[in-house]
Design a protein around this motif. Structure first.
Motif, PDB file in Angstrom:
ATOM      1  N   ASP A 125       0.925  -1.232  -0.576  1.00 29.48           N
ATOM      2  CA  ASP A 125       0.314  -0.032  -0.596  1.00 29.48           C
ATOM      3  C   ASP A 125       0.699   1.059   0.392  1.00 29.48           C
ATOM      4  OD1 ASP A 125      -1.709   1.255   0.116  1.00 29.48           O
ATOM      5  OD2 ASP A 125      -2.903   0.903   2.195  1.00 29.48           O
ATOM      6  N   HIS A 126       1.787   1.644  -0.797  1.00 30.37           N
ATOM      7  CA  HIS A 126       2.980   2.820  -1.183  1.00 30.37           C
ATOM      8  C   HIS A 126       3.690   2.953  -0.057  1.00 30.37           C
ATOM      9  CE1 HIS A 126       1.060   3.130  -5.098  1.00 30.37           C
ATOM     10  NE2 HIS A 126      -0.009   3.043  -4.846  1.00 30.37           N
ATOM     11  N   LEU A 127       4.165   1.276   0.502  1.00 29.85           N
ATOM     12  CA  LEU A 127       4.804   1.738   2.140  1.00 29.85           C
ATOM     13  C   LEU A 127       4.105   2.110   3.052  1.00 29.85           C
ATOM     14  CD1 LEU A 127       8.086   3.151   0.694  1.00 29.85           C
ATOM     15  CD2 LEU A 127       6.990   1.066   0.578  1.00 29.85           C
ATOM     16  N   ARG A 128       3.163   1.907   3.085  1.00 27.84           N
ATOM     17  CA  ARG A 128       2.117   2.886   4.805  1.00 27.84           C
ATOM     18  C   ARG A 128       1.406   1.660   5.268  1.00 27.84           C
ATOM     19  NH1 ARG A 128      -0.596   6.255   0.408  1.00 27.84           N
ATOM     20  NH2 ARG A 128      -2.154   4.265   0.213  1.00 27.84           N
ATOM     21  N   LYS A 129       1.840   0.457   4.453  1.00 29.88           N
ATOM     22  CA  LYS A 129       1.533  -0.733   5.688  1.00 29.88           C
ATOM     23  C   LYS A 129       2.656  -2.073   5.904  1.00 29.88           C
ATOM     24  CE  LYS A 129      -3.490   0.011   5.159  1.00 29.88           C
ATOM     25  NZ  LYS A 129      -4.736  -0.695   4.683  1.00 29.88           N
ATOM     26  N   ALA A 130       2.182  -2.566   6.921  1.00 27.16           N
ATOM     27  CA  ALA A 130       3.079  -4.059   6.811  1.00 27.16           C
ATOM     28  C   ALA A 130       2.811  -4.911   6.064  1.00 27.16           C
ATOM     29  CB  ALA A 130       3.887  -4.299   8.149  1.00 27.16           C
ATOM     30  N   ASP A 131       3.212  -5.589   4.762  1.00 27.93           N
ATOM     31  CA  ASP A 131       2.093  -6.820   4.573  1.00 27.93           C
ATOM     32  C   ASP A 131       2.682  -7.834   5.279  1.00 27.93           C
ATOM     33  OD1 ASP A 131       1.206  -8.569   2.240  1.00 27.93           O
ATOM     34  OD2 ASP A 131       2.610  -8.518   0.824  1.00 27.93           O
ATOM     35  N   ARG A 132       3.885  -8.826   5.364  1.00 30.99           N
ATOM     36  CA  ARG A 132       4.016 -10.036   5.536  1.00 30.99           C
ATOM     37  C   ARG A 132       5.198 -10.282   6.263  1.00 30.99           C
ATOM     38  NH1 ARG A 132       4.408 -13.856   1.107  1.00 30.99           N
ATOM     39  NH2 ARG A 132       6.968 -14.334   0.482  1.00 30.99           N
ATOM     40  N   VAL A 133       5.142 -11.244   7.474  1.00 27.28           N
ATOM     41  CA  VAL A 133       6.666 -11.349   7.759  1.00 27.28           C
ATOM     42  C   VAL A 133       6.694 -12.838   7.666  1.00 27.28           C
ATOM     43  CG1 VAL A 133       8.692 -11.461   9.799  1.00 27.28           C
ATOM     44  CG2 VAL A 133       6.587  -9.760   9.651  1.00 27.28           C
ATOM     45  N   SER A 134       8.173 -13.548   6.966  1.00 27.67           N
ATOM     46  CA  SER A 134       8.161 -14.777   6.623  1.00 27.67           C
ATOM     47  C   SER A 134       9.696 -15.097   7.379  1.00 27.67           C
ATOM     48  CB  SER A 134       7.694 -14.768   4.896  1.00 27.67           C
ATOM     49  OG  SER A 134       8.845 -14.654   4.483  1.00 27.67           O
ATOM     50  N   LEU A 135       9.397 -16.407   7.031  1.00 17.06           N
ATOM     51  CA  LEU A 135      10.328 -17.628   7.855  1.00 17.06           C
ATOM     52  C   LEU A 135      10.681 -18.549   6.677  1.00 17.06           C
ATOM     53  CD1 LEU A 135      12.845 -17.797   9.810  1.00 17.06           C
ATOM     54  CD2 LEU A 135      11.462 -18.757  11.003  1.00 17.06           C
ATOM     55  N   ASN A 136      12.201 -18.774   6.608  1.00 15.24           N
ATOM     56  CA  ASN A 136      12.022 -20.853   5.362  1.00 15.24           C
ATOM     57  C   ASN A 136      13.080 -21.329   6.001  1.00 15.24           C
ATOM     58  OD1 ASN A 136      13.743 -20.337   4.069  1.00 15.24           O
ATOM     59  ND2 ASN A 136      12.788 -18.228   2.267  1.00 15.24           N
ATOM     60  N   LEU A 137      13.086 -22.347   5.739  1.00 21.79           N
ATOM     61  CA  LEU A 137      14.130 -23.779   6.025  1.00 21.79           C
ATOM     62  C   LEU A 137      13.707 -24.211   4.562  1.00 21.79           C
ATOM     63  CD1 LEU A 137      13.142 -24.717   9.404  1.00 21.79           C
ATOM     64  CD2 LEU A 137      14.930 -22.745   8.819  1.00 21.79           C
ATOM     65  N   GLY A 138      15.430 -24.602   4.466  1.00 23.12           N
ATOM     66  CA  GLY A 138      15.430 -24.816   2.936  1.00 23.12           C
ATOM     67  C   GLY A 138      16.370 -25.927   2.761  1.00 23.12           C
ATOM     68  N   ALA A 139      16.726 -26.963   2.148  1.00 26.31           N
ATOM     69  CA  ALA A 139      17.865 -27.742   2.049  1.00 26.31           C
ATOM     70  C   ALA A 139      17.981 -27.943   0.703  1.00 26.31           C
ATOM     71  CB  ALA A 139      17.443 -28.741   2.820  1.00 26.31           C
ATOM     72  N   SER A 140      18.927 -28.173  -0.145  1.00 29.21           N
ATOM     73  CA  SER A 140      19.325 -29.060  -1.771  1.00 29.21           C
ATOM     74  C   SER A 140      20.489 -29.655  -1.376  1.00 29.21           C
ATOM     75  CB  SER A 140      19.855 -27.223  -2.462  1.00 29.21           C
ATOM     76  OG  SER A 140      21.488 -27.210  -1.910  1.00 29.21           O
ATOM     77  N   CYS A 141      20.337 -30.208  -2.920  1.00 28.63           N
ATOM     78  CA  CYS A 141      21.517 -31.787  -3.157  1.00 28.63           C
ATOM     79  C   CYS A 141      21.736 -31.535  -4.669  1.00 28.63           C
ATOM     80  CB  CYS A 141      20.668 -33.152  -2.590  1.00 28.63           C
ATOM     81  SG  CYS A 141      21.290 -34.397  -3.684  1.00 28.63           S
ATOM     82  N   ASP A 142      23.153 -31.072  -4.325  1.00 29.21           N
ATOM     83  CA  ASP A 142      23.703 -31.183  -6.032  1.00 29.21           C
ATOM     84  C   ASP A 142      23.135 -32.225  -6.544  1.00 29.21           C
ATOM     85  OD1 ASP A 142      24.018 -28.770  -5.625  1.00 29.21           O
ATOM     86  OD2 ASP A 142      26.120 -29.164  -4.852  1.00 29.21           O
ATOM     87  N   VAL A 143      22.785 -32.946  -7.548  1.00 30.55           N
ATOM     88  CA  VAL A 143      22.431 -34.229  -7.771  1.00 30.55           C
ATOM     89  C   VAL A 143      23.794 -34.553  -8.496  1.00 30.55           C
ATOM     90  CG1 VAL A 143      20.498 -35.878  -9.450  1.00 30.55           C
ATOM     91  CG2 VAL A 143      20.183 -33.983  -7.516  1.00 30.55           C
ATOM     92  N   LEU A 144      23.677 -33.452 -10.015  1.00 30.07           N
ATOM     93  CA  LEU A 144      25.234 -33.267 -11.083  1.00 30.07           C
ATOM     94  C   LEU A 144      25.986 -32.064 -11.038  1.00 30.07           C
ATOM     95  CD1 LEU A 144      23.020 -35.295 -14.283  1.00 30.07           C
ATOM     96  CD2 LEU A 144      24.431 -35.816 -12.692  1.00 30.07           C
TER      97      LEU A 144
END
Length: 219
Positions: A60-79
């Motif tokens: 809303d043009h910086l007038r409001k907070a939209d969301r706070v988030s937290l994420n956790l991830g894992a990745s594997c190099d297959v090739l």
């Protein structure tokens, strides 16, 4: 073999770029927002990495907070050119008159990347499912990205385009959202960098201009 793989991937990348849907979206509203976050990652084994991130978004043009988030991830190099990732996200969102609400999101999928000279190209496909108030929404996210990454430079410019498609129902494989994101990755040290970007997001009911800043730390 490596040059052949690079040429094949490069041609495939250009074809996908040319086939991205180009259409005018008559948005009912325009918004301006900011995204700021911090992401940390750690290589726990030669092929395995773990990550965590937190982010704050305004609206809303910086007038409001939209969301706070937290994420956790894992990745594997297959090739050498292919990795597979899984991510869990928790969002705490401002729903206006309904107050702040939690929702959960899961993402899983592969990413292929290849370097050609000072350029790096990648193609990422995510299956995304979002669960909010007992309702589940599934989408397919397809992103292509091109980066200019000369080793002698501190600034690495890039551009990405991402397509969101609903899965299931009458809206199967229609366009729910498009994001175009030019940015610059600033290398602060060997293990720390800062991503400064602008993102133009198109949706059926609105368009958003987003300015973002994300710090990335590897240890």
């Amino acid at each position: 073999m490596k040059n052949k793989l690079q040429n094949t991937f490069g041609c495939f990348f250009l074809v996908i770029l040319m086939l991205l849907p180009v259409r005018r979206v008559y948005a009912q509203s325009e918004d301006f927002a900011t995204w700021t976050g911090v992401k940390v990652s750690h290589k726990v084994a030669p092929r395995w990495s773990l990550s965590a991130a937190t982010e704050f978004r305004s609206k809303d043009h910086l007038r409001k907070a939209d969301r706070v988030s937290l994420n956790l991830g894992a990745s594997c190099d297959v090739l050498s050119f292919l990795k597979f990732s899984g991510i869990y996200e928790l969002h705490y969102r401002n729903r206006g008159s309904d107050g702040w609400k939690f929702r959960h999101r899961y993402l899983i999928g592969p990413q292929a990347s290849v370097k050609g000279g000072n350029f790096k190209f990648s193609l990422r496909e995510y299956f995304q499912q979002t669960i909010s108030e007992g309702e589940a929404e599934s989408r397919l996210r397809s992103r292509i990205k091109a980066e200019y990454v000369p080793t002698s430079w501190t600034l690495h410019p890039y551009f990405s385009a991402e397509l969101y498609q609903p899965i299931g129902g009458e809206a199967f494989f229609s366009i729910a959202r498009m994001r175009y994101r030019p940015g610059i990755n600033v290398r602060i040290s060997r293990k720390c960098s800062c991503d400064v970007f602008y993102c133009r997001q198109y949706e059926p009911v609105r368009s958003i201009n987003i300015v973002g800043l994300e710090f990335l730390v590897r240890f």
